[in-house]
Motif scaffolding. Sequence first.
Motif, short mmCIF file in Angstrom:
data_model
loop_
_atom_site.label_atom_id
_atom_site.label_comp_id
_atom_site.label_asym_id
_atom_site.label_seq_id
_atom_site.Cartn_x
_atom_site.Cartn_y
_atom_site.Cartn_z
N SER A 150 0.84 -1.20 0.00
CA SER A 150 0.00 0.00 0.00
C SER A 150 0.87 1.25 0.00
O SER A 150 2.04 1.21 0.37
N GLN A 151 0.29 2.34 -0.42
CA GLN A 151 0.99 3.62 -0.44
C GLN A 151 0.36 4.56 0.57
O GLN A 151 -0.87 4.60 0.72
N ARG A 152 1.21 5.32 1.24
CA ARG A 152 0.70 6.27 2.21
C ARG A 152 -0.04 7.40 1.50
O ARG A 152 0.37 7.87 0.44
N LYS A 153 -1.13 7.83 2.09
CA LYS A 153 -1.90 8.95 1.54
C LYS A 153 -1.11 10.24 1.68
O LYS A 153 -0.27 10.39 2.55
N SER A 154 -1.39 11.18 0.79
CA SER A 154 -0.70 12.48 0.84
C SER A 154 -1.08 13.22 2.11
O SER A 154 -2.02 12.87 2.81
N GLY A 155 -0.32 14.29 2.39
CA GLY A 155 -0.51 15.05 3.61
C GLY A 155 -1.85 15.75 3.70
O GLY A 155 -2.63 15.77 2.74
N PRO A 156 -2.14 16.33 4.84
CA PRO A 156 -3.45 16.94 5.06
C PRO A 156 -3.67 18.19 4.22
O PRO A 156 -2.76 18.98 4.02
N ASP A 157 -4.88 18.34 3.72
CA ASP A 157 -5.23 19.52 2.94
C ASP A 157 -6.23 20.41 3.68
O ASP A 157 -6.32 21.60 3.41
N ALA A 158 -6.98 19.82 4.58
CA ALA A 158 -8.03 20.58 5.24
C ALA A 158 -7.44 21.66 6.14
O ALA A 158 -6.55 21.38 6.94
N PRO A 159 -7.90 22.89 6.02
CA PRO A 159 -7.42 23.96 6.91
C PRO A 159 -7.60 23.62 8.38
O PRO A 159 -6.78 24.00 9.21
N ARG A 160 -8.67 22.86 8.69
CA ARG A 160 -8.91 22.49 10.08
C ARG A 160 -7.77 21.63 10.62
O ARG A 160 -7.33 21.79 11.76
N ASP A 161 -7.26 20.69 9.78
CA ASP A 161 -6.17 19.83 10.21
C ASP A 161 -4.90 20.63 10.44
O ASP A 161 -4.17 20.42 11.42
N ARG A 162 -4.63 21.55 9.53
CA ARG A 162 -3.43 22.37 9.68
C ARG A 162 -3.53 23.26 10.92
O ARG A 162 -2.55 23.44 11.65
N ARG A 163 -4.69 23.82 11.14
CA ARG A 163 -4.89 24.66 12.33
C ARG A 163 -4.71 23.83 13.60
O ARG A 163 -4.12 24.30 14.58
N ARG A 164 -5.19 22.62 13.58
CA ARG A 164 -5.07 21.74 14.74
C ARG A 164 -3.60 21.47 15.05
O ARG A 164 -3.17 21.49 16.21
N ALA A 165 -2.80 21.23 14.02
CA ALA A 165 -1.37 20.97 14.21
C ALA A 165 -0.66 22.21 14.74
O ALA A 165 0.16 22.12 15.67
N VAL A 166 -0.97 23.36 14.17
CA VAL A 166 -0.33 24.60 14.59
C VAL A 166 -0.72 24.96 16.02
O VAL A 166 0.13 25.36 16.83
N GLU A 167 -1.99 24.82 16.35
CA GLU A 167 -2.44 25.13 17.70
C GLU A 167 -1.78 24.22 18.73
O GLU A 167 -1.42 24.66 19.83
N THR A 168 -1.60 22.96 18.37
CA THR A 168 -0.93 22.04 19.29
C THR A 168 0.55 22.38 19.43
O THR A 168 1.13 22.26 20.51
N ALA A 169 1.17 22.83 18.34
CA ALA A 169 2.56 23.26 18.42
C ALA A 169 2.71 24.44 19.36
O ALA A 169 3.66 24.51 20.16
N LEU A 170 1.78 25.37 19.31
CA LEU A 170 1.81 26.51 20.22
C LEU A 170 1.63 26.06 21.67
O LEU A 170 2.27 26.59 22.59
N TRP A 171 0.78 25.06 21.86
CA TRP A 171 0.57 24.52 23.21
C TRP A 171 1.84 23.84 23.72
O TRP A 171 2.23 24.00 24.87
N ILE A 172 2.50 23.08 22.83
CA ILE A 172 3.76 22.43 23.21
C ILE A 172 4.80 23.47 23.61
O ILE A 172 5.49 23.34 24.63
N ASP A 173 4.89 24.53 22.83
CA ASP A 173 5.88 25.58 23.11
C ASP A 173 5.59 26.25 24.46
O ASP A 173 6.51 26.52 25.23
#
Length: 279
Positions: A150-173
């Motif tokens: 199988s092949q891995r699916k491409s990265g996230p396109d949804a703005p919600r997913d990107r926002r979720r990652a960025v918000e969690t990065a800010l929380w980690i920091d």
Amino acid sequence: MTATTLLERKSISVSDFRCTAGPGDKPFAEQHCRHSISYVRKGSFGLHCRGKFSELVAGSVLIGHPGDEYICTHEHVCGDECLSFFLDAELVEAIGDSQTPWQIGSVPPLPELVVLGELAQSAADGSSDIGLDEIGQVLASRFVEVVSGSQRKSGPDAPRDRRRAVETALWIDANSHRPITLEDAADQARISPFHFLRLFSDVLGVTPHQYLLRSRLRHAARRLADDDSPVTDIAYDVGFADLSNFVRTFGRAVGASPLKFRQASRGDRKIFQERLALH
């Protein structure tokens, strides 16, 4: 056989196994209790599993499926060493719902897996900034992809997913001075650790553990430049569990010890000039 637990998390645990058995030792049957993937980093051994026999050498991977019996033999050399990752059922399902890849017993040395196996060993030795739980999930996921084709699916396109990652990065920091596990960050993002690891890495280009370490290093660098607190205090304040780990990690990232970095930040540029002259 000696076993050393290196990491214990809800979804994954990591152990180092060192076997000293040789041709004169009588083999015996064992049983896998969990899904597991074990990277053979040294030595060799024979494997009887599911009616098949395989010779595993350095770079091979031993695959465990709950309930499967297996027998290891050492007819040629004495001993072997393995780095083993044990996965819970929920993580295995997140990686891929087919059980077929986990029932093959073993995989010969494959370039796609050997590279990750060596990276995992570097993480276990403390010479890589990737988390052991992170590389374990990546290794398991890549194994399933390679075996199943199988092949891995491409990265996230949804703005919600990107926002979720960025918000969690800010929380980690903001909380990097505290102990933070992959599960902690995934809970903050409200998704499973496996999917969070992929999402975060796709969006930000680093794993959560790498981001956490770099956040701690950034806070430490600022403290070293701005105040006169002892290096030990700074190391603990920014989240490192011990001084030696901080000094080693800081030196690997910056190219200078914390004390020399402090001197350079206050005008002693000769330190970095000398380092550049060596390269």
